[in-house]
Design a protein around this motif. Structure first.
Motif: not given
Length: 565
Positions: A551-552, A411-414, A398-408
Motif C-alpha cells: 500500500i502506498p 493527488g499523486g506521489d508528489a 481525515q484520520a482514517g486510512d481510506l480518506v487520508s490515502g486519497k491524498v496519494a
C-alpha cells in the motif's frame, strides 16, 4: 476501513464520512475526543498508559493502598462484638475477555451490564421478553407491531466516477441484516418488529440542485413520508438537513460523523455521533499540538471549506484556541465549494498568501475530495516536501486510512510526499491491524462478534476479513460500525419499555451511558454528551507505508491512549 479504510468509518460526503463510519470507521477507524467539561462525561479514572500496572500486587509491582492485615494469631480490631465488621471489598467485575490495553480500558468495560439483551459480546442479542399485555400504537412511527427506523444512506458509489471508490461493502445489506437478527433471532423488541426503511441521497449533488437541497429532501422523505422514530447513517451526511431531521422534525439522528456544536445546540438533544462533536475533535487536536510547543516560532495557516456549519467549527476549534494560546495566524482562508462536495474556489489565492507569509505549519480542514487538490496547488506554486508541517484530526474524516490515502490516490506521489509526516489527533487506532504488537493489533471481541454475525446472516453472503499484514477489508470496519449503531438503537427501544412514546425512546437513548463502538474504545452517551469517544491518541500519516509495501500510504498510532478532559 478503519472511526473513523474507516472510525471507522465515517463520511465521504461533503467530506465523505466513510472513514468515520467504518472505523466509527474501519479497523483504522477515526474519532476524537470531547474536552468541554459541560458536554464531556469523563471515563473512569485510570492511568494514561495502556500498559500501566494494575497495582494488585500479584506480580513484580508491589500492591498499593492496601489496608494492613492482622497477623494470623492476632484478633482484628474491628471485631469487638459491639460494631459490625467492615464489609469485604467487592470483587472486580470480570469483563469476560483478556484486555491487553490496560486499566483505562478494563475499568471502562466493567461499567457494562452484559446481561442486557443488547449488550452481550458473544452474541449480537438475546431473546427479549414478550410484554405482559399486547403492545399498543402510541405515536407516529410506533404501531402495535412495529417501530420505524430509517437508514439514511449517502450513495458513495457516485464517487467512483471521479476516482474516489470507497469499498466499504453493502451498507443496505448490513443494516437490514442486523435488523433481521433482532427481529428473527431475538424476538424483536417488546413484541414489536423493527420496520427498517431506506432513504438514499446523492454524494455529489448536481442536476441543477446543490447538495444541501438534496439532503433536505432526504430529510423530508425520512421524517414525513416514513415517520422515522430514529434516523441512522454510516456513510456521511452534512449540512442543514441534519437540523431538518432533529430541530424541525423532532427526530433522533445517530450518525458516524462529528457535527458542529451549533447543530447540537439546536437539535434539542436529538443529535448523536460515534465521532466527537466537531469542535471537540479539532480542539483536542489543536490543544495537543500547542501543549508540545510545536507551534513556537512557526508561521501558521488555517484552511477550511464553506460547507454549512464548518466555518464555525474551525473558528472555535482551531483559530480561537491558537490565538488564545498567544500565537498569531498568518493566513486564514476559506475555500469555496460552490454548493457541491468538492471545494477548490480560492485555492490559488490561499496558497499565494501562504508563500508570501512563509508559512511552515498548516491546519487543513478540507474534505477527502478537496485536500488533494489543495496540496497539488501548493506543489504547483513551489512548496516542497518537508517545508510545511500539517496537523489534522478526524474533522472531515481525515484520520482514517481510506480518506487520508486519497491524498496519494487523487493527488499523486508528489502530494503524498508533501503530506508525509502529518500528525493526526484522534480516538480510533487507525492502521493498528497491520501491527504485530499484540497490544496495537488487538481485535476487540465486539469487532469479531459483529462480523461473524453479519457473515452468518447476510442475504448476499457477504464475508469480510481483518488480516494482520494482509489485504485489509474496509468493509470489516463498516460492519462493526453498523453493528454498533443498530445495537444502540435497539438498546434505547428496549429500555424505553413495552409501550413507549417517541419521547420515552429519546430519553432512553440520551441515557445509554457506556456504549460499544468499534474497537471497544471507552465511549459514552448522555443528555449532554453527544459524541461517543472518551479517549484520544496520536497518529502519523506515512508515505510510503513502513513495513507494508503493498500500500502506498498508511496512518499509524504513535502514542498511548489518554482520557479526554
Amino acid at each position: 476501513m478503519s472511526q473513523r479504510m474507516l472510525k471507522f468509518w465515517g463520511a465521504l460526503l461533503v467530506l465523505v464520512l466513510v472513514a468515520a463510519a467504518c472505523g466509527g470507521g474501519n479497523d483504522d477507524d477515526d474519532g476524537g475526543a470531547q474536552p468541554a467539561p459541560s458536554e464531556q462525561t469523563a471515563p473512569p479514572p485510570a492511568p494514561d498508559e495502556p500498559d500501566a500496572p494494575d497495582n494488585t500486587g500479584d506480580g513484580d509491582e508491589p500492591a498499593t493502598d492496601a489496608p494492613d492485615e492482622p497477623a494470623p494469631d492476632e484478633p482484628s480490631d474491628s471485631s469487638d462484638g459491639d460494631e459490625a465488621s467492615e464489609p469485604a471489598p467487592a470483587e472486580p467485575v470480570d469483563i469476560g475477555f483478556d484486555e491487553p490495553r490496560g486499566d483505562l480500558f478494563i475499568d471502562f468495560h466493567r461499567t457494562f451490564d452484559r446481561s442486557h439483551p443488547f449488550q452481550p459480546l458473544d452474541v449480537y442479542c438475546t431473546a427479549t421478553p414478550d410484554p405482559d399485555s399486547p403492545p399498543q400504537a402510541t405515536d407516529a412511527g410506533i404501531t402495535e407491531d412495529s417501530i420505524t427506523i430509517v437508514h439514511l444512506r449517502t450513495k458513495l458509489e457516485e464517487l467512483e466516477g471521479i476516482g474516489f471508490a470507497v469499498p466499504i461493502g453493502d451498507t443496505v445489506d448490513m443494516f437490514q441484516t442486523f435488523a433481521n437478527v433482532i427481529n428473527e433471532d431475538c424476538n424483536g423488541i417488546w413484541g414489536r418488529q423493527i420496520d427498517l426503511r431506506l432513504v438514499e441521497v446523492s454524494a455529489l449533488g448536481g442536476g441543477g440542485e446543490d447538495i444541501d437541497t438534496l439532503r433536505n429532501q432526504a430529510c423530508i422523505e425520512a421524517t414525513e413520508d416514513h415517520n422515522a422514530v430514529i434516523v441512522t447513517n454510516s456513510t456521511g451526511f452534512q449540512g442543514t438537513a441534519i437540523l431538518c431531521i432533529t430541530a424541525d422534525h423532532d427526530t433522533l439522528f445517530i450518525t458516524t460523523q462529528g457535527n458542529p456544536a451549533e447543530f447540537h445546540d439546536q437539535a434539542n438533544g436529538l443529535l448523536y455521533s460515534l465521532s466527537p462533536v466537531a469542535e471537540h475533535s479539532v480542539v483536542n487536536m489543536t490543544q495537543a499540538i500547542i501543549d508540545t510547543g510545536a507551534l513556537d516560532g512557526k508561521t501558521i495557516a488555517v484552511i477550511w471549506p464553506d460547507t454549512p456549519g464548518q466555518p464555525e467549527t474551525v473558528q472555535a476549534g482551531i483559530i480561537d484556541v491558537i490565538e488564545a494560546a498567544g500565537y498569531d495566524i498568518a493566513v486564514a482562508e476559506q475555500i469555496g465549494c460552490g454548493g457541491q462536495t468538492t471545494c477548490r474556489e480560492g485555492n490559488d489565492i490561499a496558497v499565494e498568501r501562504m508563500l508570501e507569509e512563509g508559512v511552515d505549519v498548516v491546519f487543513p480542514g478540507l474534505n477527502v475530495l478537496s485536500l488533494p487538490q489543495f496540496i497539488n496547488e501548493m506543489i504547483n506554486q513551489g512548496f516542497v516536501p518537508g517545508e510545511v508541517q500539517f496537523y489534522n484530526s478526524d474533522f472531515n474524516s481525515q484520520a482514517g486510512d481510506l480518506v487520508s490515502g486519497k491524498v496519494a490516490q487523487f493527488g499523486g506521489d508528489a502530494a503524498a510526499e508533501m503530506y508525509n509526516g502529518t500528525i493526526i489527533i484522534d480516538d480510533a487506532p487507525t492502521g493498528n491491524f497491520r501491527s504485530d504488537d499484540p497490544v496495537l493489533s488487538f481485535n476487540a471481541p465486539l469487532n469479531i462478534m459483529c462480523n461473524e454475525t453479519y457473515a452468518a446472516n447476510s442475504a448476499i453472503g457477504a464475508q469480510h476479513i481483518r488480516d494482520v499484514y494482509g489485504s485489509y477489508d474496509s468493509a470489516y470496519g463498516m460492519t462493526n460500525t453498523v453493528c454498533s449503531e443498530m445495537r444502540m438503537v435497539a438498546r434505547a427501544l428496549y429500555d424505553a419499555g413495552p409501550n413507549p412514546t417517541r419521547e420515552d425512546i429519546y430519553h432512553a437513548f440520551q441515557n445509554l451511558g457506556p456504549v460499544d463502538i468499534q474497537h471497544q474504545l471507552p465511549a459514552t452517551f448522555g443528555p449532554d454528551k453527544f459524541g461517543a469517544p472518551d479517549v484520544v491518541t496520536e497518529l502519523v500519516f506515512n508515505f510510503p507505508c513502513p513495513g507494508d509495501p503493498d500500500i502506498p500510504t498508511c496512518v499509524q498510532q504513535t502514542a498511548p491512549y489518554r482520557p479526554i478532559g
